[in-house]
Structure formats: C-alpha cells, structure tokens
Write a protein that holds these residues in place. Structure first.
Motif, short mmCIF file in Angstrom:
data_model
loop_
_atom_site.label_atom_id
_atom_site.label_comp_id
_atom_site.label_asym_id
_atom_site.label_seq_id
_atom_site.Cartn_x
_atom_site.Cartn_y
_atom_site.Cartn_z
N LEU A 214 40.30 37.81 36.44
CA LEU A 214 39.69 39.07 36.52
C LEU A 214 40.38 40.20 35.56
N ASN A 215 41.52 40.78 36.31
CA ASN A 215 42.42 41.73 36.22
C ASN A 215 41.79 42.12 34.98
N PHE A 216 42.37 41.23 33.58
CA PHE A 216 42.81 41.26 32.62
C PHE A 216 41.61 41.82 31.59
N ILE A 217 40.80 41.18 32.40
CA ILE A 217 39.37 40.83 31.65
C ILE A 217 38.59 42.67 31.77
N ASP A 339 53.68 47.17 34.05
CA ASP A 339 53.03 46.93 35.27
C ASP A 339 52.16 46.05 36.21
N PHE A 340 51.22 45.58 34.98
CA PHE A 340 50.72 44.70 36.20
C PHE A 340 51.04 43.00 35.95
N PHE A 341 51.81 42.78 34.30
CA PHE A 341 52.27 42.00 34.56
C PHE A 341 53.65 41.23 33.84
N ASN A 403 45.63 46.08 41.65
CA ASN A 403 47.28 46.47 41.34
C ASN A 403 48.27 46.15 41.76
N LYS A 404 48.96 44.75 41.33
CA LYS A 404 49.74 44.22 41.81
C LYS A 404 50.95 45.58 42.75
N LYS A 405 51.74 46.69 41.25
CA LYS A 405 52.60 46.65 42.06
C LYS A 405 52.65 48.21 42.31
N GLU A 406 51.63 48.66 42.13
CA GLU A 406 51.43 49.95 42.06
C GLU A 406 50.27 50.85 43.39
#
Length: 408
Positions: A214-217, A339-341, A403-406
């Motif tokens: 879903l994040n990418f979409i 950042d995300f992937f 966001n996974k990293k920020e």
C-alpha cells in the motif's frame, strides 16, 4: 579509481544526459504549429507527446529492473540512440504527413529511448553519492527540466530559421544533433565496483513485494497526480499563453505569439529544473513526504488562482510556480524511494514508480487537448479544475503513507 573527482565527473555527465533527454519537454513549442500545419486536432497531435512520456515510464520500469544486469552505460547508450532516431523517424513522418509514423517515431521509438536513458543516470549517481541523496539526484534531474530551455531557445529556433520553417528538416537536424551529443555523455556512466551485484533475482523478488505494498501504491498515485498537474502546462503552455495574448490584443501577429510562447517555455524550464534541485535539497531537511505535501499544497493554491486569472503575465507566473513544484516531485522521488525501500532495491522500485510518469504523461496532455478541442475559450479553466481535484486527492493520500525510516 573511485575518488571524489571521478564521482563528480560522472554526476556532470549524468546531468548532461538528462539535459539532452529533457528536450522532450519543449513539445508545446511544436504542438500548435504541427496541429495547424498538418490539419490534425489538438488531441491527435498531443498523442505523439503522450505516447513518448508513456513509453518513457514503462521502459524506465524495465530499465530499473535490469540496470545491474546490463550496466548503466549499455542501457544509456541504447536509449540515447533510440531517442535520437525518434526525431529522425519523425522527419519522414512529417515529410509524408503521416500521423501514425509520428506516433511510432517520436512516441514509441523516442519514448523507449527516453525510458532507458532516463533511469540510468539517476540510479547511477544515487549509488555514487550515498551521503548526498537529495542534493545529487536533484542536480541530475534538474538537467532534464532544463532540456526544454535548450530546445525552445537554441536548437528549435536555430534549425527552424535555417530551414525556413520546415518542420520536417528541423526534426531531422535535432535528431542528428542528439545522435552526436547523447552517446558521448552516456558513455561515461558506470556503477561503483562494489555495487555490481550478482544477487539480482533475490532483489527482484523482494522489490516485487514492496511494489505491491500500500505504501508504494500511495506514493505512485501522489506522484502521478503531480505529473498530471505539470503535464497540463508542459504540453500546452505555449498555446494557452497565445490564447490569452490574443484575447488581450486581437491584432497581435503570429511571430510575436510564437516568440512569447517560446520564452515562457524557456523560463518555465528554468523553474522546472531548479525545482528538482531546490526541493530535492529541501527534502534532506524537512523529510520526503512532508516536502511532497508542501509542494502539492502550493500547486493547489496556484491552480485555484489561475481559474480567475486572465492576465498573460500572471498566467506565466502561475505556470512557472507549477513547474517549479512539478520538477520538485522528480527531485524528491529518488531519495524518497531509497529511504523507504533501501539502496539495493532503489533502481527496481524507482523504475516501477516512473510508470506513474507514463500514466500522467497521457492524462495531463489529453485533458488539456480535449478541453482545447471542445471548449476552446475556457480550455484552461476546465483543465485547472480537474488538476485541483487530483492534487487534493494527492494531499489526502500523503497522510496515509507510512515512512519506515524517518519521522513524519
């Protein structure tokens, strides 16, 4: 030798590759002239540009998946030749008044070349500069935004004057020029030695899982809406400005109209290019999603204002602001994806994200073309309202991105 000097040299070559590729953004310089010269409707003519951007997005996705397999130099060189050949084929299309050959040459062949050559410089410099992601990717894609300036104020006017307004010969000369310049710049692109991975299959499998998330979409849709907003002007800014100028002064001559349109293309290209660098750098400080949200909010305000604006000068200011933020989307996207992937998946996921560019490249020009063909006097008004709805959707979706990293 992977020293600082070498990586900056590669970054400059990557930027010059994008500068040449970005000449596609000057399409509105040709849109009205091609349509009127050959008797094709706005929509029919705009499909050449729409196909080029669509094929760019689709091919960039494939290129991102196969970057490590074939290497950036090979993909960029193939793309460089195909993009140049797209203009050369277009010469035969215009010479024979063949719309379908124009679609094939400029749209399909040229578009495939754009896709192969576009994704490689960005992914390459991203690996050379792990410490300056927003800055360096913003610099490289800035070159693409400035390509319209190169075309509208240098290549196209020089060749049109030399060939006495002969469009076919102008396209041929542009193609030959690109055939010389692009392969030369592309030949210098290569990955750092340690990045030449052999675990390609595992990376593709992992990337596929991320692309279906879903994040990418949500990211894909937000980026696509931003592309549509920019394409409304990239494809038709010159004709729309000319309409406002004629409404203000019915006696204005054609040469002045064309010159004014070319000037707007050139100035807005500067904003398009600078926006990639500016917003890419800003995103290093504010965060990627926050930056995207901010530039979409600014676009929303501009489109709302343009609904009520009839002044050619204020319209031009609005176009420049939209393209500043449109370019900003391209400046932020590579870093956001990384950042995300993650670094390893970046070329594949980034390539997949560029399919949104392809879809937006069809929707944006065709929305404006439809309005021009059916609501000539109010074409801009209706196009801006459509853009407002899409941008509002993009802003809403940005709050669902996790966001996974920020920190958000």
């Amino acid at each position: 030798m992977q020293n600082s000097g070498k990586r900056w040299f590669i970054a400059v070559m990557a930027t010059l590759v994008h500068l040449c590729l970005g000449t596609v953004y000057a399409w509105s310089f040709f849109q009205k002239t091609v349509s009127e010269t050959f008797g094709w409707s706005n929509s029919e003519t705009a499909w050449a540009f729409s196909l080029a951007i669509f094929m760019l997005g689709v091919t960039a996705s494939w290129g991102g998946q196969n970057l490590q397999k074939f290497g950036p130099r090979k993909l960029a060189l193939i793309g460089a030749f195909l993009y140049a050949f797209g203009y050369i084929i277009s010469y035969f299309a215009l010479q024979n008044e063949s719309l379908w050959l124009l679609y094939f040459g400029y749209g399909i062949v040229g578009g495939i070349g754009l896709g192969l050559a576009y994704v490689t410089p960005v992914a390459t410099v991203s690996k050379w500069f792990p410490d300056k992601q927003g800055l360096i990717t913003g610099m490289v894609v800035m070159g693409f935004g400035l390509g319209a300036l190169l075309m509208s104020k240098l290549l196209a006017p020089i060749f049109l004057e030399y060939f006495e307004k002969d469009l076919a010969k102008t396209f041929l000369a542009i193609g030959i020029t690109l055939l010389v310049l692009l392969p030369f710049f592309a030949n210098f692109l290569n990955l750092p030695t340690e990045e030449k991975s052999t675990e390609i299959s595992a990376e593709k499998l992992s990337a596929t899982k991320e692309i279906l998330s879903l994040n990418f979409i949500f990211i894909w849709l937000i980026f696509m809406f931003n592309v549509v907003a920019g394409m409304i002007f990239i494809s038709f800014q010159s004709p729309l400005l000319q309409d406002l100028l004629k409404a203000e002064n019915v006696n204005i001559d054609t040469a002045t109209l064309e010159k004014s349109g070319a000037t707007l293309i050139a100035i807005s290209a500067l904003f398009n290019g600078l926006g990639r660098f500016f917003w890419g750098s800003i995103s290093d400080k504010l965060g990627r999603v926050t930056t995207f949200r901010l530039l979409l909010l600014i676009e929303m305000g501009v489109f709302a204002s343009l609904i009520f604006i009839k002044s050619p000068i204020l319209f031009s200011v609005g176009v420049c602001l939209i393209l500043l933020n449109y370019g900003g989307g391209f400046g932020v996207l590579p870093s956001l994806i990384k950042d995300f992937f993650g670094t390893k998946l970046m070329p594949i996921v980034y390539g997949a994200a560029l399919t949104a560019w392809g879809v937006g490249g069809i929707l944006g020009p065709q929305i404006t073309a439809y309005m021009k063909d059916h609501f000539s006097e109010d074409a801009g008004l209706y196009a801006y309202k459509v853009a407002l709805v899409l941008i509002a959707l993009g802003i809403g979706l940005s709050f669902f991105v996790k966001n996974k990293k920020e920190a958000q």
